[in-house]
Design an enzyme around this catalytic site. Structure first.
Site, PDB file in Angstrom:
ATOM      1  N   ASN A   5       0.839  -1.031  -0.057  1.00 46.92           N
ATOM      2  CA  ASN A   5      -0.019  -0.051  -0.046  1.00 46.92           C
ATOM      3  C   ASN A   5       0.869   1.272  -0.260  1.00 46.92           C
ATOM      4  O   ASN A   5       1.963   1.219   0.826  1.00 46.92           O
ATOM      5  CB  ASN A   5      -0.973  -0.091   1.155  1.00 46.92           C
ATOM      6  CG  ASN A   5      -1.960  -1.042   1.192  1.00 46.92           C
ATOM      7  OD1 ASN A   5      -2.463  -1.532   0.169  1.00 46.92           O
ATOM      8  ND2 ASN A   5      -2.120  -1.910   2.341  1.00 46.92           N
TER       9      ASN A   5
ATOM     10  N   GLY B 279      -4.708   3.079   1.873  1.00 48.85           N
ATOM     11  CA  GLY B 279      -4.690   2.769   3.147  1.00 48.85           C
ATOM     12  C   GLY B 279      -3.579   2.574   3.963  1.00 48.85           C
ATOM     13  O   GLY B 279      -3.552   1.874   4.871  1.00 48.85           O
ATOM     14  N   GLN B 280      -2.400   3.086   3.441  1.00 48.73           N
ATOM     15  CA  GLN B 280      -1.143   2.929   4.002  1.00 48.73           C
ATOM     16  C   GLN B 280      -1.308   3.562   5.411  1.00 48.73           C
ATOM     17  O   GLN B 280      -1.760   4.738   5.679  1.00 48.73           O
ATOM     18  CB  GLN B 280      -0.137   3.404   3.514  1.00 48.73           C
ATOM     19  CG  GLN B 280       1.391   3.119   4.056  1.00 48.73           C
ATOM     20  CD  GLN B 280       2.688   3.668   3.218  1.00 48.73           C
ATOM     21  OE1 GLN B 280       2.332   4.191   2.257  1.00 48.73           O
ATOM     22  NE2 GLN B 280       3.781   3.462   3.628  1.00 48.73           N
TER      23      GLN B 280
ATOM     24  N   HIS C 261       6.404  -1.726   3.550  1.00 49.24           N
ATOM     25  CA  HIS C 261       6.406  -3.278   3.859  1.00 49.24           C
ATOM     26  C   HIS C 261       5.499  -3.722   2.893  1.00 49.24           C
ATOM     27  O   HIS C 261       4.503  -3.328   2.208  1.00 49.24           O
ATOM     28  CB  HIS C 261       5.641  -3.259   5.353  1.00 49.24           C
ATOM     29  CG  HIS C 261       4.398  -2.544   5.379  1.00 49.24           C
ATOM     30  ND1 HIS C 261       4.537  -1.121   5.778  1.00 49.24           N
ATOM     31  CD2 HIS C 261       3.093  -2.962   5.377  1.00 49.24           C
ATOM     32  CE1 HIS C 261       3.306  -0.596   5.675  1.00 49.24           C
ATOM     33  NE2 HIS C 261       2.276  -1.664   5.507  1.00 49.24           N
TER      34      HIS C 261
ATOM     35  N   HIS D 105       2.910  -7.028   2.299  1.00 48.54           N
ATOM     36  CA  HIS D 105       1.873  -7.996   2.841  1.00 48.54           C
ATOM     37  C   HIS D 105       2.246  -9.200   2.177  1.00 48.54           C
ATOM     38  O   HIS D 105       1.892  -9.139   1.016  1.00 48.54           O
ATOM     39  CB  HIS D 105       0.455  -7.393   2.982  1.00 48.54           C
ATOM     40  CG  HIS D 105       0.292  -6.084   3.538  1.00 48.54           C
ATOM     41  ND1 HIS D 105      -0.297  -6.060   4.709  1.00 48.54           N
ATOM     42  CD2 HIS D 105       0.339  -4.774   3.415  1.00 48.54           C
ATOM     43  CE1 HIS D 105      -0.702  -4.891   5.258  1.00 48.54           C
ATOM     44  NE2 HIS D 105      -0.023  -4.148   4.263  1.00 48.54           N
TER      45      HIS D 105
HETATM   46  P1  AMP Z   1      -0.574  -0.711   6.019  1.00 45.46           P
HETATM   47  O1  AMP Z   1      -2.053  -0.328   5.915  1.00 45.46           O
HETATM   48  O2  AMP Z   1      -0.379  -1.200   4.545  1.00 45.46           O
HETATM   49  O3  AMP Z   1       0.235   0.424   6.293  1.00 45.46           O
HETATM   50  O4  AMP Z   1      -0.407  -1.781   6.895  1.00 45.46           O
HETATM   51  C1  AMP Z   1       0.117  -1.779   8.209  1.00 45.46           C
HETATM   52  C2  AMP Z   1       0.072  -3.136   8.653  1.00 45.46           C
HETATM   53  O5  AMP Z   1       0.780  -3.085  10.055  1.00 45.46           O
HETATM   54  C3  AMP Z   1      -1.598  -3.398   9.277  1.00 45.46           C
HETATM   55  O6  AMP Z   1      -1.960  -4.440   8.694  1.00 45.46           O
HETATM   56  C4  AMP Z   1      -1.270  -3.411  10.611  1.00 45.46           C
HETATM   57  O7  AMP Z   1      -2.181  -4.646  11.414  1.00 45.46           O
HETATM   58  C5  AMP Z   1       0.295  -3.831  11.024  1.00 45.46           C
HETATM   59  N1  AMP Z   1       0.633  -3.602  11.965  1.00 45.46           N
HETATM   60  C6  AMP Z   1       0.767  -2.229  12.901  1.00 45.46           C
HETATM   61  N2  AMP Z   1       1.320  -2.405  13.982  1.00 45.46           N
HETATM   62  C7  AMP Z   1       1.906  -3.391  14.042  1.00 45.46           C
HETATM   63  C8  AMP Z   1       2.701  -4.354  15.200  1.00 45.46           C
HETATM   64  N3  AMP Z   1       3.058  -3.596  16.174  1.00 45.46           N
HETATM   65  N4  AMP Z   1       2.840  -5.341  14.713  1.00 45.46           N
HETATM   66  C9  AMP Z   1       2.762  -6.245  13.879  1.00 45.46           C
HETATM   67  N5  AMP Z   1       1.845  -5.524  12.746  1.00 45.46           N
HETATM   68  C10 AMP Z   1       1.424  -4.211  12.908  1.00 45.46           C
END
Ligand code: AMP
Ligand code: ZN
Length: 111
Positions: free
Chosen positions: A85, A91-92, A98, A100
């Site tokens: 994202n 929706g980042q 990162h 997924h």
């Molecule tokens: P995005 O929407 O692509 O930025 O995804 C961020 C992702 O990070 C989401 O799926 C969250 O559930 C995940 N996330 C946020 N904080 C943590 C954390 N401390 N440990 C593991 N995953 C996390």
């Protein structure tokens, strides 16, 4: 420091499934599929839009890590989806780039 940098520095815990000198993979805290792993570079890069000719190797390296983790977790044959994202409309939530890695069921929609 961002939340993923804190995970890299072991300041906050994570369920780490892969780590090497430059990359890390850990379980998403709010999984959208039976297997939901995040792959990150240890270097803080905010988003996909910051990838350029100088640092584009990172995306290839992250893909190699994702493939290794998929094999390690037994979804290499059943299949998986990689999502990145970039920015608000995608929706980042965390501004540390990162991937997924999603699998373990038939995936209908992207995360
Ligand atoms: P995005 O929407 O692509 O930025 O995804 C961020 C992702 O990070 C989401 O799926 C969250 O559930 C995940 N996330 C946020 N904080 C943590 C954390 N401390 N440990 C593991 N995953 C996390
Ligand atoms: Zn960071």
């Amino acid at each position: 420091m961002c939340v993923f940098c804190k995970i890299v520095n072991k300041e906050i815990p994570a369920d780490i499934v892969y780590e090497d000198e430059k990359y890390m993979a850990f379980k998403d805290i709010n999984p959208k599929a039976p297997i939901h792993i995040l792959i990150i570079p240890k270097e803080h890069i905010e988003k996909l839009a910051d990838i350029n000719d100088t640092n584009k190797g990172i995306i290839g390296d992250m893909t190699v890590v994702a493939n290794k983790v998929a094999k390690q977790l037994g979804i290499d044959k059943t299949g998986y989806r990689i999502v990145i994202n970039n920015g608000p409309d995608a929706g980042q939530e965390v501004y540390h780039i990162h991937m997924h890695l999603l699998g373990g069921k038939k995936l209908l929609f992207a995360t």
